[in-house]
Design an enzyme around this catalytic site. Structure first.
Site, short mmCIF file in Angstrom:
data_model
loop_
_atom_site.label_atom_id
_atom_site.label_comp_id
_atom_site.label_asym_id
_atom_site.label_seq_id
_atom_site.Cartn_x
_atom_site.Cartn_y
_atom_site.Cartn_z
CB SER A 24 -46.07 26.07 -84.58
OG SER A 24 -45.30 25.22 -83.77
CG ASP A 46 -38.38 24.61 -87.40
OD1 ASP A 46 -38.03 24.70 -86.20
OD2 ASP A 46 -39.57 24.70 -87.76
CG HIS A 73 -40.54 26.80 -84.84
ND1 HIS A 73 -41.08 25.74 -85.55
CD2 HIS A 73 -41.48 27.14 -83.91
CE1 HIS A 73 -42.28 25.45 -85.07
NE2 HIS A 73 -42.54 26.29 -84.08
#
Length: 412
Positions: free
Chosen positions: A220, A346, A375
């Protein structure tokens, strides 16, 4: 590869056996109930196998990197079968921290002095029991970067440490300032655009183990930071390869997606509160420079960044910060092999903002895009507790870079 017919036959056979022996079904004394259950199950199975379970899309800017991945990482060519009862994006994202196991890992913490007088917390997993690399001076090192408010204790980090341990590698987890329990010595935390702390940590690891090869993995925001670092450094880095998971490539698009009503409710508000909690823990040192009361009233990540992050790092406006933090603008300068795993569903990194065309222009880049996964989800199997698709991609790529990395020296 499992065929559709085989899956269908196995499912209907087992379900029929179970219902006939365990469940009393009937509609007005007939077998209509059983037929309905079997019909629904068959329809769901067909839908899952046709529309949900798909091979990922592999995109690369060069044939050499593409072939390397095909040969050394067979997972990139395999059909990804998301957990059949939770393949939807938001469910995968929400359930990952709760259903995946947290392997037991004992770290050795080190505090590294930063140039501004602050300190950076890193957690070492030395893997001194490594059978493949008993000499610590040459034992390969994997640097791991967690997400926005993550630490070395996140399940996805622990899984990568476990995978690295199995390969005989050492791991170092880079914790952003102020998130892992250490004291904040200066009024500065972190952001996706600033890579000074990351550079300090990489230099420190290299000097500590000069003969050991090193690669990195970021998740991320950690992936965004790694991509920005590579874009700035070009060939001037000791990293042999990089893999990033669920990175947000265009911060404007990511933020807009997370501000949609449902995603704001499920994710944005929670992450904002986590950021604020970190600020509150270090309020005594931060309130000397920033309006913390104003920061604590932020309702979204964008408002938090407008009131805190962009100001801390000296950007004239929050838009200037978001532009600088977006890795999409630096990908053309990446000179180290980098594999990027994203899910098309996502909500943190919407599919239309995944930089497919940019990646096609750089032979050092490759994108692996799954239809599902959410995600940092990528759950697979009936009960996805021990391993995920993301874990398998990481392990195969890490091994390929460390043990076959010589084939990646010149990808142009």
């Amino acid at each position: 590869m499992i065929s559709l017919d085989l899956n269908f036959n196995i499912l209907t056979r087992d379900l029929s056996h179970y219902l006939e022996n365990q469940v009393k079904v009937g509609l007005f004394g007939s077998g209509v109930g059983l037929s309905l259950v079997l019909g629904f199950s068959a329809a769901y199975t067909c839908y899952y196998l046709i529309s949900v379970a798909k091979k990922p899309q592999l995109i690369s800017g060069g044939k050499k990197f593409y072939q390397f991945l095909k040969e050394q990482c067979p997972v990139v060519s395999e059909t990804y079968y998301p957990t059949f009862w939770c393949w939807e994006s938001r469910i995968q994202t929400l359930l990952r921290p709760f259903v995946t196991a947290k392997p037991g890992v004992v770290y050795r913490n080190e505090l590294i002095k930063a140039a501004d007088g602050g300190q950076i917390s890193v957690d070492w997993f030395d893997n001194d029991d490594s059978l493949f690399y008993p000499d610590p001076t040459t034992r390969p090192t994997v640097l791991l970067l967690p997400g926005l408010t993550g630490t070395s204790r996140e399940s996805y980090i622990l899984h990568m440490v476990q995978q690295s341990r199995d390969l005989g590698y050492r791991c170092v987890v880079f914790n952003n300032r102020g998130v892992s329990g250490e004291t904040l010595l200066t009024p500065r935390t972190y952001c996706a655009a600033n890579t000074e702390d990351l550079e300090t940590v990489i230099d420190h690891i290299q000097k500590t183990y000069e003969a050991a090869p090193m690669m990195a993995a970021g998740v991320s925001m950690g992936g965004m930071m790694l991509a920005n670092y590579l874009g700035r450094k070009g060939r001037k880095t000791c990293l042999k390869g990089v893999i990033v998971f669920s990175a947000g490539w265009d911060v404007f698009e990511c933020t807009a997606s997370l501000e949609k009503p449902l995603d704001r409710f499920l994710f944005n508000s929670y992450l904002t509160s986590c950021l604020q909690a970190s600020v509150h823990r270090h309020r005594p040192v931060l309130e000397k420079c920033y309006d913390i009361d104003h920061v604590m009233k932020a309702k979204t990540i964008r408002e938090f960044d407008e009131r805190f992050t962009s100001i801390m790092f000296g950007y004239p406006t929050n838009d200037d910060y978001y532009r600088d933090a977006s890795p999409v603008h630096k990908l053309k300068s990446v000179q180290v092999p980098m594999l990027c795993l994203n899910a098309a569903d996502d909500v943190f990194s919407p599919s239309h903002a995944i930089p497919v065309e940019v990646v096609k222009q750089n032979p050092n880049l490759a994108l692996l895009i799954t239809c599902h996964g959410g995600h940092i989800g990528f759950l697979e199997g009936l009960w996805p507790r021990q391993s995920t698709y993301m874990d398998r991609v990481f392990k195969q790529f890490a091994k390929a870079v460390i043990e076959e990395g010589g084939r990646l020296k010149d990808l142009s």
